[in-house]
Design an enzyme around this catalytic site. Structure first.
Site, short mmCIF file in Angstrom:
data_model
loop_
_atom_site.label_atom_id
_atom_site.label_comp_id
_atom_site.label_asym_id
_atom_site.label_seq_id
_atom_site.Cartn_x
_atom_site.Cartn_y
_atom_site.Cartn_z
N ASP A 247 0.82 -1.21 0.00
CA ASP A 247 0.00 0.00 0.00
C ASP A 247 0.85 1.25 0.00
OD1 ASP A 247 0.65 -0.07 2.70
OD2 ASP A 247 -1.21 -1.16 3.17
N LYS A 269 -4.30 3.72 -1.92
CA LYS A 269 -5.14 4.73 -2.55
C LYS A 269 -4.56 5.15 -3.89
CE LYS A 269 -7.68 6.77 1.16
NZ LYS A 269 -7.60 7.64 2.30
N MET A 383 -2.77 8.90 12.15
CA MET A 383 -3.81 9.43 11.25
C MET A 383 -4.53 10.62 11.88
SD MET A 383 -5.36 5.78 9.96
CE MET A 383 -5.08 4.87 11.47
N1 SAH Z 1 0.42 0.02 10.57
C1 SAH Z 1 1.05 1.31 10.56
C2 SAH Z 1 0.06 2.44 10.73
C3 SAH Z 1 -0.92 2.57 9.61
S1 SAH Z 1 -2.02 3.89 9.82
C4 SAH Z 1 2.13 1.37 11.63
O1 SAH Z 1 2.23 0.45 12.46
O2 SAH Z 1 2.93 2.32 11.62
C5 SAH Z 1 -1.25 5.16 8.91
C6 SAH Z 1 -0.68 6.21 9.82
O3 SAH Z 1 0.54 5.79 10.37
C7 SAH Z 1 -0.34 7.50 9.13
O4 SAH Z 1 -1.48 8.31 8.95
C8 SAH Z 1 0.63 8.11 10.12
O5 SAH Z 1 -0.06 8.64 11.20
C9 SAH Z 1 1.37 6.90 10.60
N2 SAH Z 1 2.65 6.68 9.88
C10 SAH Z 1 3.01 5.60 9.20
N3 SAH Z 1 4.27 5.72 8.74
C11 SAH Z 1 4.71 6.93 9.14
C12 SAH Z 1 5.93 7.63 9.00
N4 SAH Z 1 6.97 7.13 8.33
N5 SAH Z 1 6.04 8.85 9.57
C13 SAH Z 1 5.01 9.37 10.26
N6 SAH Z 1 3.84 8.74 10.42
C14 SAH Z 1 3.68 7.54 9.89
#
Ligand code: SAH
Length: 467
Positions: A247, A269, A383
């Site tokens: 994704d 998306k 998010m």
């Molecule tokens: N499963 C993922 C989260 C998915 S939800 C995890 O464990 O990290 C998606 C959200 O994760 C984004 O909207 C943001 O808030 C956060 N996110 C994921 N990667 C990121 C990154 N490299 N830097 C900042 N926020 C991140």
């Protein structure tokens, strides 16, 4: 090739080690690990060596004689003195043995390679003596790619080799083994489920139509973006996959690790902002697995933290597909490390809470504001960018101080990383002012005051300077 590679069985072979120090011990360990029983001879043998090798090697504390070398296939010369080393190397050669003299390539008939040891699976790397450090670096790369439990799978293969030969004729036999070493049998063995692997192997053996063997799906956490933050297991699975469904959060650096001939399927998306529906993703994974493919479902961060990994695993299990989850570094821990923010701290935060700022239909996040404000510990919001202003207002209304430090980490642990530092009171303004667009998390709490690192924008300091 500069040397002739060969794997020598040491059972019932005479292997002599001349020397009584660490170098001799190193060679003895190697011989013992390969199933040999070395004879170590030298006037002085360190006590620690006698203890470690007791039972595994014969130790003769005394001056070696030429007769000791008779019948030896291999002699290691592990002595400090140049003259003695040359003398004993020559004697060993005369006795017809292959000689390895530690740190003296000019006296060597053979060198010992860098070794990846997984039991039956042994990988030896040689640079012809030109660059042992290089061989070691290659070894580390290979170590990362070879499953730790490879030997369990090979043990199973050894058990069925004769039956397979009797029951399955070529070319189906080759396909059987290809499936065996890459499909669900392997996945189960690598996961430590030897009974399950055995069960599947028997089923495959009894079903002559081996083409029908199902594939396997690995739901894999890719971490926050830096490929170095992948787990060794994630890297191996990515490089082994036939198909990778990924994704939006998975960046090019990580995608470049996928095998060139593997199929890549983007399920995030698209430009029109329409995500591939969850059921469609699940349907496709199941379809690929039923074609017998090794499928990786690659997700940002950790699959079980706001990643719908649980739903996907359930759907796969319900469809009878073998599926596994490999954890990843979640955004909270990855971004916190990249921004120098300890999520817990003895004096400032006794706990940390992860929440999602996302809500259905763009509504306000449905969180227990009273409880969150009362905790007074570290709050990490995933998010939460579009709702940051509301989140801050609710927390303040429920008693969290306006001056509580807050940080926004955008594209954490990636080259485009930005850290915006301020307070709960100006969180919404910070996001607008900084123009945060990429994936970002909010870290709220005393610990956020420590935010520092690549891409720092200190709003509070800017405001102070402007005033
Ligand atoms: N499963 C993922 C989260 C998915 S939800 C995890 O464990 O990290 C998606 C959200 O994760 C984004 O909207 C943001 O808030 C956060 N996110 C994921 N990667 C990121 C990154 N490299 N830097 C900042 N926020 C991140």
């Amino acid at each position: 090739m500069d040397r002739f590679p060969a794997f020598i069985s040491l059972a019932d072979r005479r292997v002599v080690i001349l020397g009584g120090g660490d170098a001799a011990l190193g060679k003895a360990r190697l011989v013992v690990a390969a199933g040999g029983a070395p004879i170590l001879i030298w006037p002085e043998v360190a006590e620690s060596i006698r203890v470690e090798l007791s039972g595994a090697a014969t130790i003769i504390e005394g001056a070696p004689t030429r007769a000791d070398l008779t019948g030896a296939v291999i002699v290691f010369v592990a002595v400090d003195d140049d003259g003695l080393a040359a003398e004993w190397a020559a004697a060993a050669k005369t006795a017809g043995a292959l000689v390895n003299a530690v740190d003296r390539p000019e006296l060597c008939d053979f060198t010992t390679p860098s070794i990846v040891d997984r039991g039956r699976l042994t990988i030896a790397i040689s640079t012809g003596g030109a660059g042992p450090a290089f061989a070691k670096a290659i070894r580390e790369k290979i170590e990362a790619l070879v499953p730790a439990r490879a030997d369990a799978l090979l043990a199973l293969a050894a058990r069925y080799r004769e039956s397979v030969k009797a029951k399955i004729a070529p070319p189906a036999r080759r396909r059987f083994w290809e499936n065996f070493f890459r499909g669900p049998v392997a996945a189960r063995a690598y996961a430590g489920d030897e009974a399950g692997a055995n069960e599947l192997a028997i089923a495959a053996l009894n079903d002559p139509d081996t083409d029908k063997m199902d594939g396997v799906v690995h739901i894999v956490g890719a971490g926050p973006g830096d490929p170095e933050l992948l787990t060794l297991k994630a890297l191996r699975l990515i490089q082994d996959a036939d198909v990778v469904l990924y994704d939006r959060l998975v960046g090019d650096d990580i995608l470049s690790l996928i095998r060139r001939d593997a199929e890549r399927v983007f399920v995030g998306k698209a430009k029109a902002n329409h995500a591939v529906p969850q059921e469609e993703i699940e349907r496709r994974m199941i379809g690929f697995a039923r074609e017998g493919k090794t499928v990786v479902r690659l997700k940002g961060g950790d699959p079980y933290v706001f990643g719908r990994g649980g739903e996907e695993l359930e759907a796969l299990k319900a469809a009878g597909v073998d599926a596994y989850v490999t954890p990843g570094i979640t955004a909270a821990t990855g971004c916190a490390a990249a921004a120098g923010i300890p999520l817990t701290h003895r004096d400032e935060a006794q706990a940390v809470t992860f929440v999602t700022g996302h809500a259905k239909d763009d509504a306000e996040p449905d969180l227990d504001w009273g409880a969150l404000a009362a905790l007074k510990n570290t709050l990490v919001v995933y998010m939460g960018v579009s709702k940051a202003g509301v989140i801050a207002a609710r927390l303040i209304a429920h008693g969290r101080a306006v001056e509580t430090p807050a940080a926004i980490i955008e594209n954490g642990a990636r080259s485009e990383q930005r850290i915006v530092k301020g307070t709960l009171g100006n969180l919404g303004v910070m996001i607008d002012a900084a123009g945060v667009k990429g994936p970002a998390i909010l870290i709220i709490g005393e610990v956020a005051a420590r935010a520092d690192g690549a891409g720092l924008v200190d709003i509070a300091a800017q405001a102070r300077r402007a005033a």
